[in-house]
Motif scaffolding. Structure first.
Motif, PDB file in Angstrom:
ATOM      1  N   GLY A  64       0.782  -1.250  -0.070  1.00  0.00           N
ATOM      2  CA  GLY A  64      -0.062   0.102   0.062  1.00  0.00           C
ATOM      3  C   GLY A  64       0.736   1.154  -0.078  1.00  0.00           C
ATOM      4  O   GLY A  64       0.357   2.330  -0.224  1.00  0.00           O
ATOM      5  N   GLY A  65       2.150   1.244   0.183  1.00  0.00           N
ATOM      6  CA  GLY A  65       2.823   2.342   0.281  1.00  0.00           C
ATOM      7  C   GLY A  65       3.526   2.672  -0.970  1.00  0.00           C
ATOM      8  O   GLY A  65       2.936   2.148  -2.015  1.00  0.00           O
ATOM      9  N   SER A  66       4.403   3.941  -1.015  1.00  0.00           N
ATOM     10  CA  SER A  66       4.883   4.278  -2.261  1.00  0.00           C
ATOM     11  C   SER A  66       6.340   4.272  -2.287  1.00  0.00           C
ATOM     12  O   SER A  66       7.021   4.537  -1.287  1.00  0.00           O
ATOM     13  CB  SER A  66       4.326   5.774  -2.573  1.00  0.00           C
ATOM     14  N   LEU A  67       7.003   4.151  -3.535  1.00  0.00           N
ATOM     15  CA  LEU A  67       8.258   4.648  -3.800  1.00  0.00           C
ATOM     16  C   LEU A  67       8.427   5.495  -4.840  1.00  0.00           C
ATOM     17  O   LEU A  67       7.801   5.036  -5.867  1.00  0.00           O
ATOM     18  CB  LEU A  67       9.226   3.305  -3.620  1.00  0.00           C
ATOM     19  N   ARG A  68       9.636   6.242  -5.172  1.00  0.00           N
ATOM     20  CA  ARG A  68       9.759   6.954  -6.239  1.00  0.00           C
ATOM     21  C   ARG A  68      11.315   6.412  -6.762  1.00  0.00           C
ATOM     22  O   ARG A  68      12.271   6.663  -6.182  1.00  0.00           O
ATOM     23  CB  ARG A  68       9.876   8.461  -6.211  1.00  0.00           C
ATOM     24  N   LEU A  69      11.583   5.775  -7.918  1.00  0.00           N
ATOM     25  CA  LEU A  69      12.637   5.466  -8.540  1.00  0.00           C
ATOM     26  C   LEU A  69      13.355   6.521  -9.407  1.00  0.00           C
ATOM     27  O   LEU A  69      12.442   7.126 -10.004  1.00  0.00           O
ATOM     28  CB  LEU A  69      12.564   4.236  -9.204  1.00  0.00           C
ATOM     29  N   SER A  70      14.600   6.575  -9.376  1.00  0.00           N
ATOM     30  CA  SER A  70      15.105   7.641 -10.055  1.00  0.00           C
ATOM     31  C   SER A  70      16.417   6.809 -11.235  1.00  0.00           C
ATOM     32  O   SER A  70      16.908   5.788 -10.643  1.00  0.00           O
ATOM     33  CB  SER A  70      15.885   8.761  -9.583  1.00  0.00           C
ATOM     34  N   MET A  96       5.851   4.739  -7.807  1.00  0.00           N
ATOM     35  CA  MET A  96       5.078   3.762  -7.827  1.00  0.00           C
ATOM     36  C   MET A  96       4.275   3.829  -6.602  1.00  0.00           C
ATOM     37  O   MET A  96       4.633   4.032  -5.427  1.00  0.00           O
ATOM     38  CB  MET A  96       6.192   2.385  -7.428  1.00  0.00           C
ATOM     39  N   ASN A  97       2.878   3.798  -6.750  1.00  0.00           N
ATOM     40  CA  ASN A  97       1.933   3.809  -5.718  1.00  0.00           C
ATOM     41  C   ASN A  97       1.099   2.623  -5.489  1.00  0.00           C
ATOM     42  O   ASN A  97       1.201   1.691  -6.384  1.00  0.00           O
ATOM     43  CB  ASN A  97       1.082   5.031  -5.961  1.00  0.00           C
ATOM     44  N   SER A  98       0.546   2.232  -4.120  1.00  0.00           N
ATOM     45  CA  SER A  98      -0.443   1.359  -3.891  1.00  0.00           C
ATOM     46  C   SER A  98       0.594   0.021  -4.245  1.00  0.00           C
ATOM     47  O   SER A  98      -0.090  -0.778  -4.752  1.00  0.00           O
ATOM     48  CB  SER A  98      -1.566   1.292  -4.949  1.00  0.00           C
ATOM     49  N   LEU A  99       1.668  -0.178  -3.651  1.00  0.00           N
ATOM     50  CA  LEU A  99       2.586  -1.067  -4.015  1.00  0.00           C
ATOM     51  C   LEU A  99       2.042  -2.597  -3.471  1.00  0.00           C
ATOM     52  O   LEU A  99       1.445  -2.379  -2.410  1.00  0.00           O
ATOM     53  CB  LEU A  99       3.846  -0.901  -3.244  1.00  0.00           C
ATOM     54  N   LYS A 100       2.332  -3.481  -4.119  1.00  0.00           N
ATOM     55  CA  LYS A 100       1.892  -4.972  -3.607  1.00  0.00           C
ATOM     56  C   LYS A 100       2.925  -5.949  -3.592  1.00  0.00           C
ATOM     57  O   LYS A 100       4.307  -5.586  -4.213  1.00  0.00           O
ATOM     58  CB  LYS A 100       1.000  -5.630  -4.793  1.00  0.00           C
ATOM     59  N   PRO A 101       2.788  -6.884  -2.680  1.00  0.00           N
ATOM     60  CA  PRO A 101       3.988  -7.864  -2.786  1.00  0.00           C
ATOM     61  C   PRO A 101       4.591  -8.289  -3.866  1.00  0.00           C
ATOM     62  O   PRO A 101       5.848  -8.550  -4.075  1.00  0.00           O
ATOM     63  CB  PRO A 101       3.446  -9.009  -1.722  1.00  0.00           C
ATOM     64  N   GLU A 102       3.853  -8.506  -4.914  1.00  0.00           N
ATOM     65  CA  GLU A 102       4.244  -9.046  -6.108  1.00  0.00           C
ATOM     66  C   GLU A 102       4.940  -7.850  -7.041  1.00  0.00           C
ATOM     67  O   GLU A 102       5.461  -8.376  -8.085  1.00  0.00           O
ATOM     68  CB  GLU A 102       3.019  -9.502  -7.059  1.00  0.00           C
ATOM     69  N   ASP A 103       4.957  -6.949  -6.450  1.00  0.00           N
ATOM     70  CA  ASP A 103       5.904  -5.756  -7.139  1.00  0.00           C
ATOM     71  C   ASP A 103       7.333  -6.048  -6.843  1.00  0.00           C
ATOM     72  O   ASP A 103       7.955  -5.331  -7.228  1.00  0.00           O
ATOM     73  CB  ASP A 103       5.503  -4.333  -6.964  1.00  0.00           C
ATOM     74  N   GLY A 126      21.048  -0.136 -16.742  1.00  0.00           N
ATOM     75  CA  GLY A 126      21.631   0.126 -15.361  1.00  0.00           C
ATOM     76  C   GLY A 126      21.675  -0.936 -14.609  1.00  0.00           C
ATOM     77  O   GLY A 126      21.396  -2.203 -15.010  1.00  0.00           O
ATOM     78  N   GLN A 127      22.307  -0.982 -13.383  1.00  0.00           N
ATOM     79  CA  GLN A 127      22.584  -2.271 -12.678  1.00  0.00           C
ATOM     80  C   GLN A 127      21.435  -2.770 -11.670  1.00  0.00           C
ATOM     81  O   GLN A 127      21.449  -3.542 -11.408  1.00  0.00           O
ATOM     82  CB  GLN A 127      23.908  -1.741 -11.637  1.00  0.00           C
ATOM     83  N   GLY A 128      20.566  -1.721 -11.694  1.00  0.00           N
ATOM     84  CA  GLY A 128      19.297  -2.226 -10.895  1.00  0.00           C
ATOM     85  C   GLY A 128      19.181  -1.757  -9.664  1.00  0.00           C
ATOM     86  O   GLY A 128      20.465  -1.525  -8.799  1.00  0.00           O
ATOM     87  N   THR A 129      17.999  -1.635  -9.049  1.00  0.00           N
ATOM     88  CA  THR A 129      17.708  -1.374  -7.659  1.00  0.00           C
ATOM     89  C   THR A 129      16.535  -2.214  -7.151  1.00  0.00           C
ATOM     90  O   THR A 129      15.683  -2.226  -7.846  1.00  0.00           O
ATOM     91  CB  THR A 129      17.341   0.123  -7.729  1.00  0.00           C
ATOM     92  N   GLN A 130      16.922  -2.631  -5.999  1.00  0.00           N
ATOM     93  CA  GLN A 130      15.762  -3.559  -5.074  1.00  0.00           C
ATOM     94  C   GLN A 130      14.759  -2.576  -4.599  1.00  0.00           C
ATOM     95  O   GLN A 130      14.822  -1.879  -3.903  1.00  0.00           O
ATOM     96  CB  GLN A 130      16.695  -4.331  -4.054  1.00  0.00           C
ATOM     97  N   VAL A 131      13.541  -3.257  -4.941  1.00  0.00           N
ATOM     98  CA  VAL A 131      12.095  -2.885  -4.325  1.00  0.00           C
ATOM     99  C   VAL A 131      11.674  -4.187  -3.645  1.00  0.00           C
ATOM    100  O   VAL A 131      11.351  -5.255  -4.247  1.00  0.00           O
ATOM    101  CB  VAL A 131      11.434  -2.265  -5.423  1.00  0.00           C
ATOM    102  N   THR A 132      11.463  -3.917  -2.419  1.00  0.00           N
ATOM    103  CA  THR A 132      10.826  -5.075  -1.400  1.00  0.00           C
ATOM    104  C   THR A 132       9.728  -4.535  -0.865  1.00  0.00           C
ATOM    105  O   THR A 132       9.665  -3.882  -0.284  1.00  0.00           O
ATOM    106  CB  THR A 132      11.771  -5.490  -0.492  1.00  0.00           C
TER     107      THR A 132
END
Length: 126
Positions: free
Chosen positions: A15-21, A84-91, A117-123
Motif C-alpha cells: 500500500g505504500g509508495s516509492l519513487r525510483l530515479s 510507484m503507488n499502492s505497492l503490492k508484494p508481487e511488485d 543500469g545495474q538495478g535497484t531492489q524494491v521489496t
C-alpha cells in the motif's frame, strides 16, 4: 554510449509508495526513449513495466501496473522517474532502467533497449 544509475529502491509495506530515479550520463539524454523493467525473485526479466519516449509525449504501461505507476522524465536533469503507488508484494523485484536509441518509441520490448543500469531492489512486505 550512455551510463545509467538507478536509485530510490528499498523496503516498503504493501500500500505504500516509492519513487525510483535513473540518472544518465554520456550522450544527450533526449536522444533516447527510456524504460523501466523488473525481475522478480526466481523469475526472468519481465517485459517493460513502463516506457516513455524522448519528450514524454508517449508512454506505455504493463497491465499489472496501470493506474498505480507513473513514468516521467526531466531532460534538463538527464533523469527518468518511476513513481510507484499502492505497492503490492508481487511488485517485489529488482528494477532496471534502460535506454533505447529509437527515441520516438516507448517500446515494451527489451530488445529495443541498448543500454541498461545495474538495478535497484524494491521489496514490498505484506
Amino acid at each position: 554510449q550512455v551510463q545509467l544509475v538507478e536509485s530510490g529502491g528499498g523496503l516498503v509495506q504493501a500500500g505504500g509508495s516509492l519513487r525510483l530515479s535513473c540518472e544518465t550520463s554520456g550522450r544527450t539524454f533526449s536522444s533516447y526513449a527510456m524504460g523501466w523493467f523488473r525481475q522478480g525473485p526466481g523469475k526472468e526479466r519481465e517485459f517493460v513495466v513502463a516506457a516513455i519516449n524522448w519528450n514524454g509525449g508517449n508512454t506505455y504501461y504493463a497491465d499489472s501496473v496501470k493506474g498505480r505507476f507513473t513514468i516521467s522524465r526531466d531532460n534538463a536533469k538527464n533523469t527518468v522517474y518511476l513513481q510507484m503507488n499502492s505497492l503490492k508484494p508481487e511488485d517485489t523485484a529488482v528494477y532496471y532502467c534502460a535506454a533505447g536509441s529509437n527515441r520516438y518509441r516507448s517500446s515494451w520490448r527489451a530488445n529495443d533497449y541498448d543500454f541498461w543500469g545495474q538495478g535497484t531492489q524494491v521489496t514490498v512486505s505484506s
